[in-house]
Design a protein around this motif. Sequence first.
Motif, PDB file in Angstrom:
ATOM      1  N   VAL A  19     -27.530 -27.511-113.445  1.00  0.00           N
ATOM      2  CA  VAL A  19     -26.656 -26.437-113.933  1.00  0.00           C
ATOM      3  C   VAL A  19     -27.367 -25.079-113.959  1.00  0.00           C
ATOM      4  O   VAL A  19     -26.878 -24.135-114.588  1.00  0.00           O
ATOM      5  CB  VAL A  19     -26.083 -26.771-115.331  1.00  0.00           C
ATOM      6  N   THR A  20     -28.468 -24.959-113.266  1.00  0.00           N
ATOM      7  CA  THR A  20     -29.239 -23.714-113.288  1.00  0.00           C
ATOM      8  C   THR A  20     -28.367 -22.511-112.943  1.00  0.00           C
ATOM      9  O   THR A  20     -28.352 -21.513-113.677  1.00  0.00           O
ATOM     10  CB  THR A  20     -30.432 -23.794-112.317  1.00  0.00           C
ATOM     11  N   HIS A  21     -27.638 -22.582-111.840  1.00  0.00           N
ATOM     12  CA  HIS A  21     -26.825 -21.436-111.404  1.00  0.00           C
ATOM     13  C   HIS A  21     -25.681 -21.156-112.371  1.00  0.00           C
ATOM     14  O   HIS A  21     -25.379 -19.989-112.653  1.00  0.00           O
ATOM     15  CB  HIS A  21     -26.305 -21.655-109.985  1.00  0.00           C
ATOM     16  N   GLU A  22     -25.062 -22.198-112.880  1.00  0.00           N
ATOM     17  CA  GLU A  22     -23.963 -22.032-113.830  1.00  0.00           C
ATOM     18  C   GLU A  22     -24.455 -21.313-115.096  1.00  0.00           C
ATOM     19  O   GLU A  22     -23.760 -20.456-115.651  1.00  0.00           O
ATOM     20  CB  GLU A  22     -23.360 -23.398-114.177  1.00  0.00           C
ATOM     21  N   ILE A  23     -25.662 -21.637-115.527  1.00  0.00           N
ATOM     22  CA  ILE A  23     -26.244 -20.972-116.699  1.00  0.00           C
ATOM     23  C   ILE A  23     -26.629 -19.537-116.359  1.00  0.00           C
ATOM     24  O   ILE A  23     -26.334 -18.611-117.121  1.00  0.00           O
ATOM     25  CB  ILE A  23     -27.445 -21.776-117.233  1.00  0.00           C
ATOM     26  N   MET A  24     -27.258 -19.330-115.217  1.00  0.00           N
ATOM     27  CA  MET A  24     -27.697 -17.979-114.838  1.00  0.00           C
ATOM     28  C   MET A  24     -26.523 -17.002-114.786  1.00  0.00           C
ATOM     29  O   MET A  24     -26.673 -15.829-115.143  1.00  0.00           O
ATOM     30  CB  MET A  24     -28.414 -18.010-113.481  1.00  0.00           C
ATOM     31  N   ILE A  50     -35.374 -30.195-117.958  1.00  0.00           N
ATOM     32  CA  ILE A  50     -35.840 -29.560-116.717  1.00  0.00           C
ATOM     33  C   ILE A  50     -36.414 -30.672-115.859  1.00  0.00           C
ATOM     34  O   ILE A  50     -37.228 -31.477-116.325  1.00  0.00           O
ATOM     35  CB  ILE A  50     -36.896 -28.477-116.997  1.00  0.00           C
ATOM     36  N   ASN A  51     -35.958 -30.695-114.608  1.00  0.00           N
ATOM     37  CA  ASN A  51     -36.458 -31.713-113.698  1.00  0.00           C
ATOM     38  C   ASN A  51     -36.264 -31.238-112.269  1.00  0.00           C
ATOM     39  O   ASN A  51     -35.869 -30.097-112.041  1.00  0.00           O
ATOM     40  CB  ASN A  51     -35.764 -33.058-113.961  1.00  0.00           C
ATOM     41  N   THR A 101     -36.946 -24.037-123.835  1.00  0.00           N
ATOM     42  CA  THR A 101     -37.467 -22.679-123.824  1.00  0.00           C
ATOM     43  C   THR A 101     -38.155 -22.464-122.481  1.00  0.00           C
ATOM     44  O   THR A 101     -39.011 -23.260-122.086  1.00  0.00           O
ATOM     45  CB  THR A 101     -38.455 -22.438-124.983  1.00  0.00           C
ATOM     46  N   ILE A 102     -37.727 -21.406-121.783  1.00  0.00           N
ATOM     47  CA  ILE A 102     -38.211 -21.125-120.437  1.00  0.00           C
ATOM     48  C   ILE A 102     -38.779 -19.711-120.410  1.00  0.00           C
ATOM     49  O   ILE A 102     -38.120 -18.770-120.860  1.00  0.00           O
ATOM     50  CB  ILE A 102     -37.052 -21.246-119.415  1.00  0.00           C
ATOM     51  N   PRO A 103     -40.000 -19.528-119.869  1.00  0.00           N
ATOM     52  CA  PRO A 103     -40.551 -18.183-119.790  1.00  0.00           C
ATOM     53  C   PRO A 103     -39.790 -17.324-118.771  1.00  0.00           C
ATOM     54  O   PRO A 103     -39.277 -17.835-117.767  1.00  0.00           O
ATOM     55  CB  PRO A 103     -42.000 -18.398-119.340  1.00  0.00           C
ATOM     56  N   ILE A 104     -39.719 -16.043-119.084  1.00  0.00           N
ATOM     57  CA  ILE A 104     -39.156 -15.052-118.168  1.00  0.00           C
ATOM     58  C   ILE A 104     -40.315 -14.185-117.695  1.00  0.00           C
ATOM     59  O   ILE A 104     -41.060 -13.627-118.514  1.00  0.00           O
ATOM     60  CB  ILE A 104     -38.090 -14.183-118.867  1.00  0.00           C
ATOM     61  N   GLN A 115     -38.176 -27.048-109.863  1.00  0.00           N
ATOM     62  CA  GLN A 115     -37.577 -27.273-111.175  1.00  0.00           C
ATOM     63  C   GLN A 115     -36.193 -26.651-111.283  1.00  0.00           C
ATOM     64  O   GLN A 115     -35.956 -25.550-110.785  1.00  0.00           O
ATOM     65  CB  GLN A 115     -38.464 -26.678-112.274  1.00  0.00           C
ATOM     66  N   GLY A 116     -35.314 -27.368-111.959  1.00  0.00           N
ATOM     67  CA  GLY A 116     -33.984 -26.871-112.263  1.00  0.00           C
ATOM     68  C   GLY A 116     -33.580 -27.328-113.652  1.00  0.00           C
ATOM     69  O   GLY A 116     -34.187 -28.236-114.229  1.00  0.00           O
ATOM     70  N   ILE A 117     -32.560 -26.670-114.194  1.00  0.00           N
ATOM     71  CA  ILE A 117     -32.057 -27.006-115.521  1.00  0.00           C
ATOM     72  C   ILE A 117     -30.958 -28.053-115.379  1.00  0.00           C
ATOM     73  O   ILE A 117     -30.026 -27.869-114.593  1.00  0.00           O
ATOM     74  CB  ILE A 117     -31.515 -25.755-116.236  1.00  0.00           C
ATOM     75  N   TYR A 118     -31.082 -29.128-116.123  1.00  0.00           N
ATOM     76  CA  TYR A 118     -30.106 -30.212-116.113  1.00  0.00           C
ATOM     77  C   TYR A 118     -29.281 -30.199-117.397  1.00  0.00           C
ATOM     78  O   TYR A 118     -29.829 -30.001-118.484  1.00  0.00           O
ATOM     79  CB  TYR A 118     -30.795 -31.577-116.120  1.00  0.00           C
ATOM     80  N   LEU A 119     -27.999 -30.463-117.258  1.00  0.00           N
ATOM     81  CA  LEU A 119     -27.198 -30.942-118.373  1.00  0.00           C
ATOM     82  C   LEU A 119     -27.101 -32.447-118.178  1.00  0.00           C
ATOM     83  O   LEU A 119     -26.630 -32.910-117.128  1.00  0.00           O
ATOM     84  CB  LEU A 119     -25.788 -30.342-118.398  1.00  0.00           C
ATOM     85  N   CYS A 120     -27.553 -33.194-119.149  1.00  0.00           N
ATOM     86  CA  CYS A 120     -27.469 -34.649-119.104  1.00  0.00           C
ATOM     87  C   CYS A 120     -26.275 -35.048-119.968  1.00  0.00           C
ATOM     88  O   CYS A 120     -26.324 -34.922-121.196  1.00  0.00           O
ATOM     89  CB  CYS A 120     -28.755 -35.283-119.617  1.00  0.00           C
ATOM     90  N   GLU A 121     -25.224 -35.474-119.315  1.00  0.00           N
ATOM     91  CA  GLU A 121     -23.993 -35.867-120.006  1.00  0.00           C
ATOM     92  C   GLU A 121     -24.033 -37.370-120.216  1.00  0.00           C
ATOM     93  O   GLU A 121     -24.078 -38.133-119.252  1.00  0.00           O
ATOM     94  CB  GLU A 121     -22.764 -35.479-119.187  1.00  0.00           C
ATOM     95  N   PHE A 122     -24.038 -37.777-121.474  1.00  0.00           N
ATOM     96  CA  PHE A 122     -24.179 -39.188-121.808  1.00  0.00           C
ATOM     97  C   PHE A 122     -22.858 -39.862-122.173  1.00  0.00           C
ATOM     98  O   PHE A 122     -22.836 -41.072-122.381  1.00  0.00           O
ATOM     99  CB  PHE A 122     -25.191 -39.358-122.939  1.00  0.00           C
TER     100      PHE A 122
END
Length: 137
Positions: A19-24, A50-51, A101-104, A115-122
């Motif tokens: 979901v990296t782009h969706e968040i950005m 992040i994975n 928390t991700i550095p800018i 690396q990308g940001i994941y939403l893990c839907e359980f």
Amino acid sequence: MIQQVSFRLKAKSRGCHLVTHEIMEQLPHPLPKTGLLNLFVQHTSCALSINENADPDVRGDMEKIMNHLVKENEPYYDHTLEGADDMPAHAKSSLFGVSLTIPITNGALNLGTWQGIYLCEFRDYGGARKIVATVVS
């Protein structure tokens, strides 16, 4: 300076989703030259992680690993009124965590190459997930 926005990610099927782009798209722009981004999901049956962002097999394997570690319909679960997937979703959420928390750096998220940001839907039908994004410069 601190900026904060809240937004919803589109509903996702059960599994790990990049979901990296969706968040950005939802973050304040421009990002500061140097700072931190904190992402917090306001739910107890999903998680952020992040994975790897390149091979989609990683996302499928993560789902399989979590389902192996935390199974549905265990006879010792007391919390069962919301469905067989609910209590395992709470446990998986606690194992993964609900914030990142991700550095800018130089006005961009300083994620590694793969690396990308994941939403893990359980949950089987978790719905749209609310995110609070806080940018600190």
